[in-house]
Design a protein around this motif. Structure first.
Motif, short mmCIF file in Angstrom:
data_model
loop_
_atom_site.label_atom_id
_atom_site.label_comp_id
_atom_site.label_asym_id
_atom_site.label_seq_id
_atom_site.Cartn_x
_atom_site.Cartn_y
_atom_site.Cartn_z
N ALA A 275 -10.29 5.02 9.50
CA ALA A 275 -9.77 4.48 8.24
C ALA A 275 -8.28 4.82 8.16
O ALA A 275 -7.76 5.15 7.11
CB ALA A 275 -10.54 5.01 7.04
N TYR B 98 0.81 -1.22 0.00
CA TYR B 98 0.00 0.00 0.00
C TYR B 98 0.85 1.28 0.00
O TYR B 98 0.65 2.19 -0.79
CB TYR B 98 -0.96 -0.02 1.21
N ASP C 236 -9.51 1.27 12.10
CA ASP C 236 -9.65 0.82 10.70
C ASP C 236 -10.35 -0.53 10.73
O ASP C 236 -10.18 -1.30 11.66
CB ASP C 236 -8.27 0.69 10.04
N ALA D 102 -16.18 2.57 10.55
CA ALA D 102 -16.46 4.01 10.65
C ALA D 102 -17.94 4.30 10.89
O ALA D 102 -18.29 5.31 11.50
CB ALA D 102 -16.02 4.70 9.36
N ALA E 187 -8.70 10.15 6.24
CA ALA E 187 -7.92 10.51 5.04
C ALA E 187 -8.02 9.38 4.02
O ALA E 187 -7.66 8.23 4.32
CB ALA E 187 -6.46 10.75 5.41
C1 LIG Z 1 -6.96 4.34 1.03
S1 LIG Z 1 -6.77 3.69 2.64
C2 LIG Z 1 -6.33 5.12 3.57
C3 LIG Z 1 -5.37 4.82 4.67
C4 LIG Z 1 -4.77 6.04 5.38
N1 LIG Z 1 -5.80 6.87 5.97
C5 LIG Z 1 -3.93 6.86 4.43
O1 LIG Z 1 -4.29 8.01 4.19
O2 LIG Z 1 -2.92 6.36 3.95
C6 LIG Z 1 -8.44 3.43 3.08
C7 LIG Z 1 -8.62 2.71 4.41
O3 LIG Z 1 -10.00 2.75 4.75
C8 LIG Z 1 -10.30 1.57 5.46
N2 LIG Z 1 -11.77 1.44 5.48
C9 LIG Z 1 -12.59 1.24 4.43
N3 LIG Z 1 -13.86 1.20 4.84
C10 LIG Z 1 -13.83 1.38 6.19
C11 LIG Z 1 -14.84 1.44 7.20
N4 LIG Z 1 -16.12 1.30 6.89
N5 LIG Z 1 -14.46 1.64 8.46
C12 LIG Z 1 -13.16 1.77 8.80
N6 LIG Z 1 -12.15 1.70 7.89
C13 LIG Z 1 -12.50 1.52 6.60
C14 LIG Z 1 -9.56 0.52 4.69
O4 LIG Z 1 -9.42 -0.66 5.45
C15 LIG Z 1 -8.24 1.23 4.41
O5 LIG Z 1 -7.29 0.98 5.40
#
Ligand SMILES: C[S@@+](CC[C@H](N)C(=O)[O-])C[C@H]1O[C@@H](n2cnc3c(N)ncnc32)[C@H](O)[C@@H]1O
Length: 248
Positions: free
Chosen positions: A69, A34, A92, A121, A137
């Motif tokens: 997240a 990632y 997350d 979330a 973010a």
């Molecule tokens: C693109 S990554 C962003 C990670 C970090 N915030 C960054 O900016 O690098 C999106 C994250 O959202 C999390 N995610 C997606 N849906 C979610 C939810 N309903 N509740 C909590 N986390 C969630 C995913 O597991 C993932 O780790």
């Protein structure tokens, strides 16, 4: 019983349960690559966007931030580095992303004032009025129940607490718009296949960006969740935007 209203996973129409499963699957597959892929895809610009978010949040001592997240910890690490006297809880829903985040925290020697919680979330596992700041973010786009997630952000913030969202948005600069569209749809899935070894995950990324509301619409949704003094700051011609609001 009534069928749940369909939602979207990129350009596909799916049930909410299916979206949650597919999003979890994407991040489970890409977790280990990632951070490398973020640098490759954005040419490193995501670092500037995240630094700008931290600057906007103004970290200060005794402040408790909930980073939802939070994935592999980029926002949490920056926040704690800006103010070692603050406290961050990363939440997350994906255990794979959290595992990478914990490893990165250990590598950086960041162990104090930081905790990791696996949770959704839209049903946050925290009591009401617990946090001074809330950030999300590049996460809101992936959340299945956006309205509920915004309401949860409002619930867990203390009165006077601030909400921040950094997310892809809508480009408003002529010329850049076309270039960005070409880059997203023609190049990103290819980089995703070559370097990330997962074309589908990066096809989802660009489709989810295209489906996400623009600056104004997201501001409306944030206000509807109860936030006041909602402000929007577009960065890089609108490729991303920082939204903020206050719980009075
Ligand atoms: C693109 S990554 C962003 C990670 C970090 N915030 C960054 O900016 O690098 C999106 C994250 O959202 C999390 N995610 C997606 N849906 C979610 C939810 N309903 N509740 C909590 N986390 C969630 C995913 O597991 C993932 O780790």
């Amino acid at each position: 019983m009534q069928e749940p209203k369909p939602t979207t996973f990129g350009f596909q129409e799916v049930s909410p349960a299916e979206k949650t499963r597919l999003v979890n699957d994407v991040f489970h597959r890409v977790a280990r690559r990632y951070d490398l892929m973020n640098d490759v895809m954005s040419g490193g610009i995501h670092r500037f966007w995240k630094n700008q978010l931290i600057h906007t949040m103004r970290p200060s001592a005794q402040t408790h931030l909930l980073d939802v997240a939070g994935g592999t910890g980029d926002i949490a690490f920056r926040f704690l580095q800006a103010c070692t006297q603050s406290h961050v809880t990363v939440c997350d829903m994906n255990p794979g992303m959290i595992e990478v985040g914990r490893d990165r925290a250990l590598d950086r020697g960041i162990v104090k004032n930081l905790e990791w919680v696996c949770g959704d979330a839209s049903v946050l596992p925290f009591t009401a009025s617990s946090f001074d700041l809330y950030s999300i973010a590049f996460g809101l786009r992936n959340v299945t129940f956006r309205e509920e997630a915004l309401r949860e952000a409002f619930r867990v913030l203390k009165s006077g607490g601030k909400f921040f969202c950094l997310e892809f948005s809508k480009v408003h600069v002529p010329g850049l718009k076309e270039l960005y569209h070409f880059y997203n749809f023609s190049l990103i899935p290819r980089f995703g296949a070559w370097i990330g070894q997962d074309r589908d995950a990066y096809q989802y990324l660009v489709e989810s960006i295209a489906q996400f509301p623009d600056q104004q619409q997201l501001a409306v949704e944030i206000r509807q969740a109860g936030f006041e003094a909602v402000q929007v700051q577009s960065l890089s011609g609108g490729i991303v935007a920082i939204h903020q609001g206050i719980k009075r």
